[in-house]
Motif scaffolding. Structure first.
Motif, PDB file in Angstrom:
ATOM      1  N   LEU A  44       3.314  -1.514  -5.007  1.00 29.57           N
ATOM      2  CA  LEU A  44       3.475  -1.905  -6.408  1.00 29.57           C
ATOM      3  C   LEU A  44       3.484  -3.419  -6.563  1.00 29.57           C
ATOM      4  N   SER A  45       4.152  -4.082  -5.655  1.00 29.88           N
ATOM      5  CA  SER A  45       4.280  -5.536  -5.797  1.00 29.88           C
ATOM      6  C   SER A  45       3.060  -6.270  -5.271  1.00 29.88           C
ATOM      7  N   LYS A  46       2.210  -5.583  -4.525  1.00 27.37           N
ATOM      8  CA  LYS A  46       1.084  -6.218  -3.855  1.00 27.37           C
ATOM      9  C   LYS A  46       0.121  -6.880  -4.848  1.00 27.37           C
ATOM     10  N   ASP A  47      -0.029  -6.252  -6.011  1.00 23.24           N
ATOM     11  CA  ASP A  47      -0.990  -6.731  -6.997  1.00 23.24           C
ATOM     12  C   ASP A  47      -0.764  -8.187  -7.393  1.00 23.24           C
ATOM     13  N   ASN A  48       0.497  -8.566  -7.396  1.00 28.42           N
ATOM     14  CA  ASN A  48       0.817  -9.906  -7.867  1.00 28.42           C
ATOM     15  C   ASN A  48       0.480 -10.989  -6.857  1.00 28.42           C
ATOM     16  N   GLU A  49       0.358 -10.577  -5.636  1.00 26.93           N
ATOM     17  CA  GLU A  49       0.049 -11.561  -4.603  1.00 26.93           C
ATOM     18  C   GLU A  49      -1.396 -12.035  -4.714  1.00 26.93           C
ATOM     19  N   PRO A  50      -1.648 -13.249  -4.300  1.00 27.47           N
ATOM     20  CA  PRO A  50      -3.033 -13.736  -4.344  1.00 27.47           C
ATOM     21  C   PRO A  50      -3.936 -12.893  -3.438  1.00 27.47           C
ATOM     22  N   VAL A  51      -5.185 -12.686  -3.948  1.00 32.13           N
ATOM     23  CA  VAL A  51      -6.122 -11.856  -3.206  1.00 32.13           C
ATOM     24  C   VAL A  51      -6.684 -12.645  -2.030  1.00 32.13           C
ATOM     25  N   ASP A  52      -6.880 -11.959  -0.981  1.00 32.93           N
ATOM     26  CA  ASP A  52      -7.412 -12.587   0.224  1.00 32.93           C
ATOM     27  C   ASP A  52      -8.833 -13.099  -0.045  1.00 32.93           C
ATOM     28  N   ASN A  98      12.629  11.377   2.748  1.00 28.50           N
ATOM     29  CA  ASN A  98      11.254  11.405   3.267  1.00 28.50           C
ATOM     30  C   ASN A  98      10.239  10.794   2.305  1.00 28.50           C
ATOM     31  N   LYS A  99      10.663  10.178   1.242  1.00 27.02           N
ATOM     32  CA  LYS A  99       9.749   9.440   0.373  1.00 27.02           C
ATOM     33  C   LYS A  99       9.654   8.017   0.911  1.00 27.02           C
ATOM     34  N   GLN A 100       8.417   7.535   1.059  1.00 25.22           N
ATOM     35  CA  GLN A 100       8.281   6.210   1.669  1.00 25.22           C
ATOM     36  C   GLN A 100       8.493   5.140   0.609  1.00 25.22           C
ATOM     37  N   MET A 101       9.743   4.881   0.336  1.00 27.35           N
ATOM     38  CA  MET A 101      10.059   3.975  -0.751  1.00 27.35           C
ATOM     39  C   MET A 101       9.605   2.555  -0.457  1.00 27.35           C
ATOM     40  N   ASP A 102       9.703   2.177   0.774  1.00 32.89           N
ATOM     41  CA  ASP A 102       9.316   0.805   1.142  1.00 32.89           C
ATOM     42  C   ASP A 102       7.830   0.586   0.902  1.00 32.89           C
ATOM     43  N   VAL A 103       7.093   1.554   1.348  1.00 34.60           N
ATOM     44  CA  VAL A 103       5.638   1.446   1.186  1.00 34.60           C
ATOM     45  C   VAL A 103       5.281   1.403  -0.294  1.00 34.60           C
ATOM     46  N   ALA A 104       5.948   2.247  -1.065  1.00 38.87           N
ATOM     47  CA  ALA A 104       5.671   2.316  -2.498  1.00 38.87           C
ATOM     48  C   ALA A 104       5.969   0.987  -3.165  1.00 38.87           C
ATOM     49  N   SER A 105       7.079   0.434  -2.817  1.00 39.55           N
ATOM     50  CA  SER A 105       7.455  -0.847  -3.444  1.00 39.55           C
ATOM     51  C   SER A 105       6.486  -1.939  -3.018  1.00 39.55           C
ATOM     52  N   PHE A 106       6.055  -1.866  -1.770  1.00 34.06           N
ATOM     53  CA  PHE A 106       5.083  -2.856  -1.297  1.00 34.06           C
ATOM     54  C   PHE A 106       3.769  -2.735  -2.073  1.00 34.06           C
TER      55      PHE A 106
END
Lengths: 202, 495
Positions: free
Chosen positions: B94-102, B84-92
């Protein structure tokens, strides 16, 4: 006035709004005691007695501004008119009278007209000016010698006319705001607001 | 028929038993309505009442879910359940920061900031104003609205703040009192003792109990008392005598501590400044006595050519004011090590002997002085600038002045022609009250330690107490509170 006229044109609307500003600014300057009361003369307008300055310098200044404003109102490129009252010594902004102007840009030239009698418009203008007069009761006393400035917010692409300059917004840091009435000619809508420096209650 | 319709309407309104249209639902109606809805789904309401019950009968916890987990797992250890831990969301995330900002979001943000900070959007508007110098109001113009604004508070002098009785609170006999304008025969101590000198003896009247004690009597019949003055603490009384001596008395033990001889003529004025006792004599000299050391005479002030009948130290002890029969008022500096001891000010405006002197207790460096029969003026001086800030013709001889801090007033005692007391509002100097009870000229005034009463001694051989500055009980309470809370030195400095 020609109340027999059926509609209101853009030109007429610009004229009316500019006239309102001329009387409104004079009223503020008189009511807030920025200039000595003996430099004002009483005239009857909108079925009420108002005060207009007789100081030649001030008169020409206001005339220049209002004439320019009329042009912009006709072009529908003006967004706001702000009367800023600043302390002469410290240059601190003490009061800020803001008139937001919404223009109906769909109407152009002298062709289109709108239905609203001049009487109704003047009734609305009268109540705004009455409110300006009534603000004396709650606005804090301007204890120091003050001066005023008129800022006009225009569209970004507006060409800056001769003698005009760009300016900052001159906001008040810690202010109290009071909304006043709104009037509309159906082409221009003017809503007014006064912001003043908050004074600590003792 | 229209009027009947109206009448009917009125009747039905007044009867009040008809249902009122357009009115909000009555409380009982609302209640029944809500009861109905709950009745429709009884199970739901039951559940809710259990879940939200104010006193949970289970062990404390944030909500029901947490409480039931232990029973499921069945142990006291922490076993993470990954399901029941949303691992996918967590990983998303965490990795989101590296993506270019909108880029769109940032401009939106900028816009919002701009509108918030400047009140307009920089991108869409520009502010213009007509250049040139601001049009200033003429020099020296003051906003006339000030009048309008300041009218909120009614002028103080107009307000009759309190009732002042024009009869004395008490009359004490003072037989054998010397009717001599130049003497200072009355003083009230901080311990509420009133000292009165009657010819050759000094009597103490206890204002709280009413007891009278004879403190001392001169040994020689022809000698008499010329002045009395209490030390600030109220335990010692200084007495100036006609043989040029200054005696120091311990009141509690009723014992003379010392007799200081330095003057060549009678000592008719005294004033204390901590351990320094200053005395003024008929010779025109003022002597400073240090009462702690054997060689008491430490300094002489020379300036007056005639009898020094008024002598007052300022409340802060920085200045000594003296008034003489030579119509002069001097202001002397306080005693400093090796300092300049010349007079700071010499006021020559009075036309008569200056006996009445008073320092303003709430406004430093303000001195009031009053002249004799040929002068009759009260003058208010600013000793810093040496200017006379106010003067007033009282039409009669002024023998004494006292500031009353409770109401910020000034009391003057008068001889010829009015023979009474007058209360003046300070600084406006408008007459507040007048007491004409004395049958002879008033010689001295003194204020009680609580500042509520003024005592006057007059040539009619009476001492009269006037209770004219009694504080309202409410303000008194507030003042006491203030005094308690502002005991620190900092606050005293501000006062």
């Amino acid at each position: 006035m020609s109340s027999t006229l059926k509609g209101i044109t853009l030109k007429g609307s610009a004229e009316l709004v500019a006239e309102f500003f001329s009387f409104g600014i004079n009223s503020i300057l008189y009511q807030r005691g920025i200039y000595p009361p003996e430099t004002f003369t009483r005239v009857t307008q909108y079925d009420m007695s108002l005060y207009l300055t007789v100081d030649p310098n001030l008169k020409t200044y206001l005339n220049d501004v209002v004439t320019q404003l009329k042009g912009w109102l006709f072009d529908c490129t003006v967004q706001k008119l702000v009367l800023v009252i600043t302390c002469l010594e410290t240059n601190e902004v003490l009061e800020r009278w803001q008139f937001d102007i919404e223009c109906d840009k769909t109407i152009t030239g002298s062709s289109g007209t709108r239905e609203k009698s001049i009487k109704a418009i003047q009734e609305e203008i009268r109540s705004v000016i009455r409110q300006i007069t009534a603000t004396v009761t709650f606005l804090p006393l301007l204890e120091t010698a003050c001066s005023f400035d008129l800022l006009i917010y225009t569209d970004k692409d507006q060409v800056v006319p001769e003698k005009w300059e760009e300016s900052g917004p001159k906001m008040i840091a810690d202010s109290e705001e009071v909304r006043l009435r709104t009037f509309t000619t159906t082409i221009h809508k003017v809503s007014s607001m006064v912001a003043y420096k908050r004074t600590d209650c003792i | 028929m229209a009027q009947f319709v109206f009448e009917n309407d009125m009747h039905s309104l007044l009867k009040l038993d008809m249902p009122i249209t357009n009115a909000p639902m009555a409380r009982w109606q609302r209640k029944s309505a809500s009861a109905n809805t709950s009745a429709l789904s009884p199970s739901k309401s039951m559940n809710r009442s259990l879940g939200k019950s104010k006193t949970p009968n289970k062990t404390p916890g944030k909500n029901g879910k947490l409480q039931c987990t232990p029973s499921k797992v069945g142990g006291d250890r922490y076993i993470p359940s990954r399901s029941n831990k949303q691992m996918d969301v967590a990983s998303f995330l965490l990795s989101k920061d590296n993506e270019p900002v909108d880029p769109n979001a940032s401009t939106e943000m900028q816009k919002a900031w701009s509108v918030n900070l400047n009140g307009y959007d920089v991108e869409e508007a520009k502010i213009l104003h007509l250049g040139g110098k601001p049009l200033n109001a003429p020099e020296g113009y003051q906003n006339n609205l000030r009048v309008l604004y300041s009218q909120v508070t009614t002028p103080v002098s107009m307000k009759k703040s309190r009732y002042i009785s024009t009869v004395p609170d008490r009359i004490l006999d003072a037989p054998d009192l010397r009717n001599d304008f130049y003497l200072n025969l009355l003083d009230w101590s901080s311990q509420n003792l009133l000292a009165v000198a009657l010819h050759n003896s000094v009597y103490l009247w206890d204002a709280s109990q009413g007891d009278i004690t004879l403190l001392m009597k001169m040994e020689q019949e022809q000698d008499y008392i010329c002045s009395v003055s209490w030390v600030k603490e109220g335990n010692y009384l200084a007495i100036g005598t006609s043989d040029g001596k200054v005696q120091l008395w311990d009141v509690e033990k009723q014992k003379r501590l010392r007799s200081m001889a330095s003057h060549t003529a009678r000592v008719c004025s005294l004033s204390w400044n901590n351990h320094i006792l200053s005395s003024g004599s008929r010779s025109g000299h003022i002597h400073h006595h240090d009462v702690r050391v054997p060689d008491h005479h430490i300094f002489t002030l020379t300036g007056h050519s005639q009898e020094v009948c008024g002598l007052k130290w300022s409340p802060d002890g920085k200045y000594l004011a003296s008034g003489g029969n030579d119509n002069l008022v001097y202001v002397w500096p306080g005693l400093t090590e090796g300092g300049n001891q010349g007079a700071i000010n010499c006021f020559t405006s009075h036309q008569g002997a200056v006996k009445a002197l008073a320092w303003c207790p709430w406004q430093p460096n303000i001195l009031a002085s009053g002249g004799g029969t040929s002068d009759r003026h009260i003058r208010i001086w600013n000793t810093h600038t040496g200017t006379c800030t106010n003067s007033l013709d009282t039409q009669s001889q002024i023998s004494s002045l006292v500031f009353a801090p409770n109401y910020k007033e000034l009391v003057s005692g008068h001889g010829f022609a009015c023979d009474g007391l007058v209360i003046w509002k300070y600084p406006s100097m408008t007459k507040v009250a007048e007491f004409l009870g004395h049958e002879g000229r008033v010689l001295n005034l003194t204020l009680s330690p609580d500042c509520s009463t003024v005592a006057s001694v007059a040539a009619d051989e009476t001492v009269r107490l006037w209770k004219c500055f009694e504080l309202d009980p409410l303000t008194k309470k507030a003042k006491e509170k203030m005094a308690k809370s502002t005991n620190s030195i900092i606050h005293q400095g501000i006062r």
